[in-house]
Design a protein around this motif. Structure first.
Motif, mmCIF file in Angstrom:
data_model
loop_
_atom_site.group_PDB
_atom_site.id
_atom_site.type_symbol
_atom_site.label_atom_id
_atom_site.label_comp_id
_atom_site.label_asym_id
_atom_site.label_seq_id
_atom_site.Cartn_x
_atom_site.Cartn_y
_atom_site.Cartn_z
ATOM 1 N N ARG A 14 0.823 -1.206 0.000
ATOM 2 C CA ARG A 14 0.000 0.000 0.000
ATOM 3 C C ARG A 14 0.858 1.256 0.000
ATOM 4 O O ARG A 14 0.616 2.201 -0.770
ATOM 5 C CB ARG A 14 -0.891 -0.019 1.243
ATOM 6 N N THR A 56 -3.343 1.663 -7.323
ATOM 7 C CA THR A 56 -3.478 2.201 -5.968
ATOM 8 C C THR A 56 -4.918 2.141 -5.491
ATOM 9 O O THR A 56 -5.199 1.767 -4.343
ATOM 10 C CB THR A 56 -2.970 3.654 -5.932
ATOM 11 N N GLU A 60 -6.376 0.184 -2.194
ATOM 12 C CA GLU A 60 -7.153 0.899 -1.174
ATOM 13 C C GLU A 60 -8.507 0.237 -0.958
ATOM 14 O O GLU A 60 -9.021 0.191 0.167
ATOM 15 C CB GLU A 60 -7.343 2.364 -1.580
ATOM 16 N N GLU A 74 -9.269 0.864 10.729
ATOM 17 C CA GLU A 74 -8.394 0.978 9.565
ATOM 18 C C GLU A 74 -6.972 0.600 9.945
ATOM 19 O O GLU A 74 -6.477 0.975 11.000
ATOM 20 C CB GLU A 74 -8.439 2.426 9.035
ATOM 21 N N GLY A 78 -2.074 4.378 5.968
ATOM 22 C CA GLY A 78 -2.582 4.595 4.620
ATOM 23 C C GLY A 78 -3.662 5.634 4.590
ATOM 24 O O GLY A 78 -4.095 6.144 5.613
ATOM 25 N N ALA A 81 -10.229 5.209 4.463
ATOM 26 C CA ALA A 81 -10.966 4.151 3.781
ATOM 27 C C ALA A 81 -12.127 4.723 3.005
ATOM 28 O O ALA A 81 -12.636 5.789 3.301
ATOM 29 C CB ALA A 81 -11.479 3.141 4.806
#
Length: 612
Positions: A14, A56, A60, A74, A78, A81
């Motif tokens: 990620r 990407t 995600e 989460e 990153g 969400a």
């Protein structure tokens, strides 16, 4: 400062995608400017960016789906969400399987993340270099997600993944050419193979090997030497590998260390892309001498290469794809076929675009077909002489449309279109690309979907940083876009035009008729899978069993509040008689109300309705 991953896991994948997208965003204009091979069309940087953006987004979606099933927690490190339902659907779309509810809450499995990355890149791959990058990522995923007792989360696993990626990408190109991204990928794998240590050490070795190979590309490919630049695709891969270094070390390699011009000159991140474009343009339009080169390294005919780039996704069996390669190889050059497991991305340059598509039809089911004409102002189709500079138009409209039929309608009205197929909303990079393609000083952007408002806003902001004046009209349906486009007048002041278009869109109520995919609770009650739903302004207002009856009920509700014009946009699956029935209903029951009917093609909904 985010924690640096110590091993190859889903979080590292990620982070890598995020860093790579940022690096390509910064280098995009520079890479576009040095793009001379296989076609000097100035879009390699943009194509690579869009390919990684798709990868990407897929990763995600996996993280968001895991977070939704884990109770909204989460995994750290990153971006935020997505909506839980959308994320779960997205995960199932890119991996082909649902997230296990028993999975540990720390994050999804490495296999899920790399499969998503590879699939996202495959379906979003653009251009020659983007297609090859998709195969590189797929090759890595095949090693990292392998079902075996051997670990693939350490430096050794990364070395194996880089080696397999380079080899599989080379196999995907029918006629590999040295001095290209393939050479850079092989050099990166060679350097990584000799590296000892953890993932950070292996990534840095791969990066340094790729950087050295990139600097040598002008000596391997005459067109690069003539233009005085390194290979654009290879430059993009170096940026992606630099992001891999940043993932495992926390430090991004210096941009000034990356070669761009041939020899020892360097161009940093703040380079003048316009000046670089001018230098390259002057070089690639010089006489070629006795011979040039085709994508397979063979002498090119004097009149230049093929006129069209054809790209499509293809659902087909392996045996059919093998036959397709032979067929397309005979039709053109720059042939790259990547993918597997029944889904492929096909890229080729040809003179007969129709024949290339027909070959795909014979092999399986092609879709998301993109055909680009290189044009007379492209160095790929011209010999000596200077390329005419295309002047910017004063104003243009860029619109997202849900079907091929509407795309044609909008194009006839002068709009630049972005096709959004069911379940495949465009990314912000695609909208920015469309704004650039419009080549205007002022642009009116019509997203035509409430779910695209943030995506369109991001694209508008990016376009503004590039000197384009952009007005975003928050159209929530294609029928609102039609109303806005009907009053568009390029000759009046920009602000006045935007106000008039916004007013026309806002005065148009919209609805759609579609088929329920699953049982769910709605504002009109509980629907079952297969029911016909009538949605007004996004909310379910009617649940029925017959398409025509449901559409009539929706139209009656809308016209109860008044109206002067009814717009009907028919999808491919709509009954043949529905348009005539609704037109007759309007004539009989509503005086002075006109009706116009359009064919929308594969637009997802059975019917779109607009009432002005």
């Amino acid at each position: 400062m985010p924690q640096v991953p110590q091993r190859l896991d889903a979080s590292a994948v990620r982070a890598w995608c995020g860093f790579a997208l940022r690096a390509l965003g910064r280098a995009r204009e520079e890479i576009d400017a040095i793009n001379v091979y296989p076609v000097a069309d100035g879009d390699t940087g943009t194509n690579l960016y869009l390919t990684v953006e798709s990868a990407t987004a897929a990763v995600e979606a996996v993280f968001a789906g895991h977070a939704a099933l884990a109770g909204g927690k989460e995994a750290p490190g990153g971006p935020e969400a997505l909506d839980g339902r959308e994320a779960l659907d997205g995960h199932e779309a890119v991996t082909g399987q649902a997230v296990s509810p028993d999975r540990a809450p720390e994050g999804p499995a490495l296999a899920d993340a790399v499969h998503a990355m590879a699939h996202g890149a495959l379906i979003g791959a653009r251009g020659n270099s983007g297609t090859i990058l998709a195969q590189l990522l797929r090759g890595m995923a095949q090693v990292l997600a392998a079902d075996s007792d051997a670990t693939h989360t350490d430096g050794q696993g990364l070395r194996l993944a880089l080696r397999h990626a380079a080899d599989s990408a080379r196999q995907a190109v029918v006629h590999p050419v040295e001095g290209t991204v393939l050479t850079v990928a092989s050099a990166a794998a060679d350097a990584a193979s000799g590296a000892e240590g953890d993932c950070g050490a292996v990534a840095r070795a791969a990066y340094e090997g790729a950087r050295a190979a990139l600097a040598a590309t002008p000596g391997q490919l005459a067109v690069l030497e003539r233009a005085g630049v390194v290979d654009a695709g290879g430059r993009g891969l170096v940026a992606v590998l630099g992001a891999l270094v940043e993932t495992f070390t926390g430090e991004a390699p210096a941009a000034a260390a990356v070669p761009v011009l041939a020899g020892h000159a360097r161009v940093g991140a703040d380079s003048d892309a316009t000046g670089l474009h001018a230098r390259v343009d002057a070089a690639v339009t010089e006489p070629l001498g006795e011979v040039g080169e085709c994508a397979d390294g063979t002498p090119a005919p004097e009149e230049g290469g093929p006129a069209f780039e054809v790209i499509y996704l293809l659902e087909a069996e392996d045996a059919a794809v093998a036959r397709l390669r032979d067929r397309l190889d005979a039709l053109g050059d720059s042939l790259v076929v990547v993918g597997g497991d029944g889904l492929w991305n096909v890229h080729v340059h040809v003179d007969d675009a129709g024949a290339a598509v027909e070959a795909g039809v014979e092999a399986g089911r092609p879709y998301r077909i993109r055909i680009t004409h290189f044009g007379l102002d492209d160095a790929h189709t011209t010999g000596a002489g200077s390329r005419p500079v295309r002047e910017r138009v004063e104003r243009a409209v860029v619109a997202v449309v849900p079907g091929e039929g509407l795309a044609g309608l909008y194009a006839e009205a002068g709009a630049t279109t972005v096709l959004a197929r069911p379940g495949e909303p465009p990314a912000s990079g695609e909208l920015v690309e469309a704004v650039r393609r419009a080549h205007a000083r002022e642009v009116v952007l019509l997203p035509n979907d409430a779910e695209l408002r943030h995506t369109a806003a991001a694209a508008a902001e990016q376009a503004r940083t590039e000197g384009v004046r952009v007005a975003l009209i928050p159209t929530r349906s294609a029928v609102q876009g039609i109303a806005a486009l009907a009053v568009h007048e390029p000759g009046r002041r920009f602000d006045e035009d935007v106000v008039a278009m916004t007013s026309a869109a806002g005065a148009t109520r919209y609805a759609e008729v579609e088929v329920a995919e699953r049982q769910s609770w709605t504002m009109a009650g509980i629907c079952q899978a297969g029911d016909i739903l009538g949605l007004i302004e996004g909310d379910v207002a009617v649940i029925g069993s017959d398409v025509t009856a449901t559409a009539e009920a929706v139209l009656n509700r809308m016209l109860a509040a008044g109206g002067e014009m009814v717009t009907l946009v028919l999808g491919d699956e709509a009954p043949d008689t529905i348009a005539a029935h609704l037109e007759s209903r309007v004539r009989e029951s509503y005086l002075a109300v006109d009706t116009v009917v359009y064919r929308g093609g594969r637009q997802g909904a059975l019917l779109l309705i607009g009432v002005e």
